[in-house]
Design an enzyme around this catalytic site. Sequence first.
Site, PDB file in Angstrom:
ATOM      1  N   HIS A   1       2.540  -6.806   2.474  1.00 20.31           N
ATOM      2  CA  HIS A   1       1.580  -7.688   3.129  1.00 20.31           C
ATOM      3  C   HIS A   1       1.596  -9.038   2.402  1.00 20.31           C
ATOM      4  CE1 HIS A   1      -0.850  -4.534   5.333  1.00 20.31           C
ATOM      5  NE2 HIS A   1      -0.282  -3.769   4.422  1.00 20.31           N
TER       6      HIS A   1
ATOM      7  N   ASN B   1       0.853  -1.188   0.000  1.00 19.52           N
ATOM      8  CA  ASN B   1       0.000   0.000   0.000  1.00 19.52           C
ATOM      9  C   ASN B   1       0.886   1.234   0.000  1.00 19.52           C
ATOM     10  OD1 ASN B   1      -2.350  -1.579   0.186  1.00 19.52           O
ATOM     11  ND2 ASN B   1      -2.149  -1.695   2.410  1.00 19.52           N
TER      12      ASN B   1
ATOM     13  N   HIS C   1       6.335  -1.805   3.616  1.00 21.32           N
ATOM     14  CA  HIS C   1       6.078  -3.195   4.007  1.00 21.32           C
ATOM     15  C   HIS C   1       5.284  -3.909   2.922  1.00 21.32           C
ATOM     16  CE1 HIS C   1       3.066  -0.482   5.738  1.00 21.32           C
ATOM     17  NE2 HIS C   1       2.170  -1.424   5.519  1.00 21.32           N
TER      18      HIS C   1
ATOM     19  N   GLN D   1      -2.086   3.289   3.006  1.00 22.91           N
ATOM     20  CA  GLN D   1      -0.898   3.113   3.850  1.00 22.91           C
ATOM     21  C   GLN D   1      -1.065   3.880   5.158  1.00 22.91           C
ATOM     22  OE1 GLN D   1       2.826   4.271   2.024  1.00 22.91           O
ATOM     23  NE2 GLN D   1       4.045   3.340   3.667  1.00 22.91           N
TER      24      GLN D   1
ATOM     25  N   VAL E   1       1.289   2.979   8.011  1.00 19.41           N
ATOM     26  CA  VAL E   1       2.603   2.950   8.674  1.00 19.41           C
ATOM     27  C   VAL E   1       3.657   3.270   7.612  1.00 19.41           C
ATOM     28  CG1 VAL E   1       4.275   1.581   9.968  1.00 19.41           C
ATOM     29  CG2 VAL E   1       1.822   1.226  10.359  1.00 19.41           C
TER      30      VAL E   1
HETATM   31  P1  DGP Z   1      -0.734  -0.401   5.810  1.00 18.71           P
HETATM   32  O1  DGP Z   1      -2.191  -0.062   5.914  1.00 18.71           O
HETATM   33  O2  DGP Z   1      -0.379  -1.031   4.485  1.00 18.71           O
HETATM   34  O3  DGP Z   1       0.189   0.723   6.202  1.00 18.71           O
HETATM   35  O4  DGP Z   1      -0.535  -1.573   6.865  1.00 18.71           O
HETATM   36  C1  DGP Z   1      -0.111  -1.388   8.154  1.00 18.71           C
HETATM   37  C2  DGP Z   1      -0.410  -2.670   8.869  1.00 18.71           C
HETATM   38  O5  DGP Z   1       0.353  -2.696  10.069  1.00 18.71           O
HETATM   39  C3  DGP Z   1      -1.859  -2.850   9.282  1.00 18.71           C
HETATM   40  O6  DGP Z   1      -2.402  -3.959   8.588  1.00 18.71           O
HETATM   41  C4  DGP Z   1      -1.825  -3.110  10.781  1.00 18.71           C
HETATM   42  C5  DGP Z   1      -0.371  -3.380  11.061  1.00 18.71           C
HETATM   43  N1  DGP Z   1       0.133  -2.863  12.306  1.00 18.71           N
HETATM   44  C6  DGP Z   1       0.043  -1.581  12.745  1.00 18.71           C
HETATM   45  N2  DGP Z   1       0.664  -1.453  13.930  1.00 18.71           N
HETATM   46  C7  DGP Z   1       1.140  -2.693  14.240  1.00 18.71           C
HETATM   47  C8  DGP Z   1       1.891  -3.192  15.346  1.00 18.71           C
HETATM   48  O7  DGP Z   1       2.234  -2.489  16.298  1.00 18.71           O
HETATM   49  N3  DGP Z   1       2.196  -4.518  15.314  1.00 18.71           N
HETATM   50  C9  DGP Z   1       1.842  -5.321  14.270  1.00 18.71           C
HETATM   51  N4  DGP Z   1       2.199  -6.614  14.343  1.00 18.71           N
HETATM   52  N5  DGP Z   1       1.156  -4.874  13.206  1.00 18.71           N
HETATM   53  C10 DGP Z   1       0.808  -3.580  13.205  1.00 18.71           C
END
Ligand code: DGP
Length: 121
Positions: free
Chosen positions: A109, A94, A107, A101, A103
């Site tokens: 998925h 994303n 990354h 997106q 974060v």
């Molecule tokens: P995106 O929407 O592509 O930026 O995905 C970010 C993903 O990160 C979302 O599916 C939830 C995951 N996520 C957010 N914070 C944390 C965390 O602290 N730990 C883990 N394991 N996943 C997280």
Amino acid sequence: MHHEGQAMSDTIFSKIIRREIPAEIVYENDEVLAFRDLNPQAPVHVLFIPKRPLATLNDATASDAELLGHLLLATADYAKREGFAEQGYRTVINCNEDGGQTVFHLHVHLLAGRRLHWPPG
Ligand code: DGP
């Protein structure tokens, strides 16, 4: 969403890399770390991140080509190791607002374990 001025070390994923916050880490090599998504969208939902941070795919340059390759190869390696590679899976990156997106540490998925809809909507 303004992330340009934010140090990459501020993201939650950098804290996971540094083991400052817990995560269920399932895969690691010199360049890549992978852990289970906190909010899984499929029976298997793993995030593959480069240890060297990059905010978005837009920030990647030619010097990151190898790193991007390592990320995708890690997903396929994991899928084979876990035994669902033949059945199938999906990889998603994303980017920014319309991509969803949240974060700003690049990354991939990896989603598997159920039939995934296409188009995603
Ligand atoms: P995106 O929407 O592509 O930026 O995905 C970010 C993903 O990160 C979302 O599916 C939830 C995951 N996520 C957010 N914070 C944390 C965390 O602290 N730990 C883990 N394991 N996943 C997280």
